[in-house]
Write an enzyme that holds these catalytic residues in place. Structure first.
Site, PDB file in Angstrom:
ATOM      1  N   GLY A  15       0.788  -1.217   0.000  1.00 22.23           N
ATOM      2  CA  GLY A  15       0.000   0.000   0.000  1.00 22.23           C
ATOM      3  C   GLY A  15       0.823   1.270   0.000  1.00 22.23           C
ATOM      4  O   GLY A  15       0.399   2.302  -0.522  1.00 22.23           O
ATOM      5  N   ASN A  16       2.041   1.217   0.599  1.00 20.76           N
ATOM      6  CA  ASN A  16       2.874   2.419   0.648  1.00 20.76           C
ATOM      7  C   ASN A  16       3.385   2.817  -0.727  1.00 20.76           C
ATOM      8  O   ASN A  16       3.862   3.931  -0.930  1.00 20.76           O
ATOM      9  CB  ASN A  16       4.061   2.204   1.588  1.00 20.76           C
ATOM     10  N   LYS A 133     -10.973 -10.564   8.126  1.00 21.81           N
ATOM     11  CA  LYS A 133     -10.260  -9.510   7.394  1.00 21.81           C
ATOM     12  C   LYS A 133     -11.048  -8.204   7.452  1.00 21.81           C
ATOM     13  O   LYS A 133     -12.124  -8.087   6.867  1.00 21.81           O
ATOM     14  CB  LYS A 133     -10.068  -9.940   5.936  1.00 21.81           C
ATOM     15  N   LYS A 217      -2.930 -10.504  -0.454  1.00 23.33           N
ATOM     16  CA  LYS A 217      -2.158 -10.151  -1.652  1.00 23.33           C
ATOM     17  C   LYS A 217      -0.824 -10.886  -1.716  1.00 23.33           C
ATOM     18  O   LYS A 217      -0.400 -11.336  -2.795  1.00 23.33           O
ATOM     19  CB  LYS A 217      -1.956  -8.631  -1.667  1.00 23.33           C
ATOM     20  N   LYS A 279       3.671 -11.925   4.918  1.00 20.43           N
ATOM     21  CA  LYS A 279       4.779 -11.795   3.962  1.00 20.43           C
ATOM     22  C   LYS A 279       5.805 -12.901   4.190  1.00 20.43           C
ATOM     23  O   LYS A 279       6.315 -13.500   3.233  1.00 20.43           O
ATOM     24  CB  LYS A 279       5.421 -10.413   4.080  1.00 20.43           C
TER      25      LYS A 279
END
Length: 317
Positions: A15-16, A133, A217, A279
């Site tokens: 998102g960054n 979520k 994602k 991640k």
């Protein structure tokens, strides 16, 4: 445009890379962030990589949900699978335009395009029975009660307010995988699996149907990297390196780490759920499926990380 000999990387941007902070969410600021991110990806491509870009969409989904709420008395609302498709189109457009401008500026004979991507999930995935979520903005108790009455699961979020939650099922297959692979083999720079992909299931007739869910994602990007046997899986996030004891006086950055070491650190609880943990799980899945090399770093350091100067490098061992 045939570049079959070039190594292929799946680059998952967070998102960054699209919205830098809560004070700069307007579209013009998103363009600035996307154009900056495109310079780093284009430099990677200039060094000889064929890149498949995946991206998040959390804030953008929240904006669309809020517009739905404000306009509900005037027009129909939009189901979540269509919202994910909408953001794949809009963010993909921004990325491909920014990348194409960078290619032209550098004299690179490359073009980018977006593939609207469906990701198959299991309709019996336990996540559908336990939605966790968060999506959309924070709600008052009264707003939360109204959404609950409409059938939305809602939860109280650490004293900050109420939020809607949806299922986050495991990705099983990327339905446009062959198109993504073929395009990359021809040298195209592909933007795909945006927002984790549009979640779909097969009904009793075997037909595809969208479902109200959000796929992680990084997990979907890992599945893509594994499926096409990418030479590199790179996750671009908000920190230059993964760290142990993050944000404490004992913080220790990780430069080069093996999969077995990562598993141990994960078991020790070093990585926060909803932040670094997915991640780490994603890169472990990629490496254990035969992946060659994974990197976690932030956008400005993508090229330095490729050159071995920074970032966290995940290797076999």
């Amino acid at each position: 445009m045939n570049d079959r000999q070039k190594p292929v990387a799946v680059v998952a941007i967070g998102g960054n890379s699209l919205i830098k902070d809560k004070e700069h969410t307007a579209v013009r600021y998103q363009w600035e962030a996307v154009r900056e991110t495109a310079t780093h990806i284009a430099e990677m491509i200039a060094q000889g990589w064929t890149v498949i870009v995946t991206h998040g969409n959390g804030p953008q989904v929240g904006f669309i949900l809020r517009r739905n709420e404000l306009a509900a008395h005037e027009v129909h609302t939009t189901p979540l699978d269509l919202i994910v498709a909408d953001t794949q189109g809009s963010i993909g457009y921004m990325l491909q335009q920014a990348l194409d401008n960078e290619f032209a500026r550098r004299g690179l004979y490359r073009r980018a395009f977006t593939i609207v991507t469906q990701v198959l999930v299991d309709r019996d995935d336990p996540a559908f029975q336990n939605p966790t979520k968060p999506i959309g903005g924070f709600l008052t108790k009264e707003e939360a009660e109204r959404f609950a009455a409409e059938g939305w699961p809602v939860v109280e979020d650490a004293g900050r307010g109420w939020r809607r939650v949806v299922a986050s099922p495991q990705p099983k297959a990327i339905l446009e995988e062959n198109a993504i692979r073929a395009a990359a083999e021809e040298g195209w720079i592909v933007i795909a699996v945006g927002g984790g992909g549009i979640p779909v299931v097969r009904n009793e007739k075997g037909e595809l149907r969208g479902v109200p869910a959000v796929i992680d994602k990084d997990r979907a990007s890992s599945l893509l990297a594994r499926s096409i046997k990418a030479d590199l899986f790179l996750i671009s996030t908000g920190v230059e390196k993964v760290a142990l004891h993050f944000n404490t006086p004992q913080q220790r950055d990780l430069d080069r780490v093996t999969v077995s070491e990562l598993r141990r650190y994960m078991a020790e609880g070093h990585f926060a759920p909803g932040s670094m943990l997915p991640k780490i799980e994603a890169v472990i899945e990629y490496m254990e499926a035969g992946g060659k090399h994974a990197i976690i770093t932030n956008p400005p350091n993508i090229v330095r990380a490729l050159n071995g100067e920074t970032g966290t490098h995940i290797v076999h061992g």
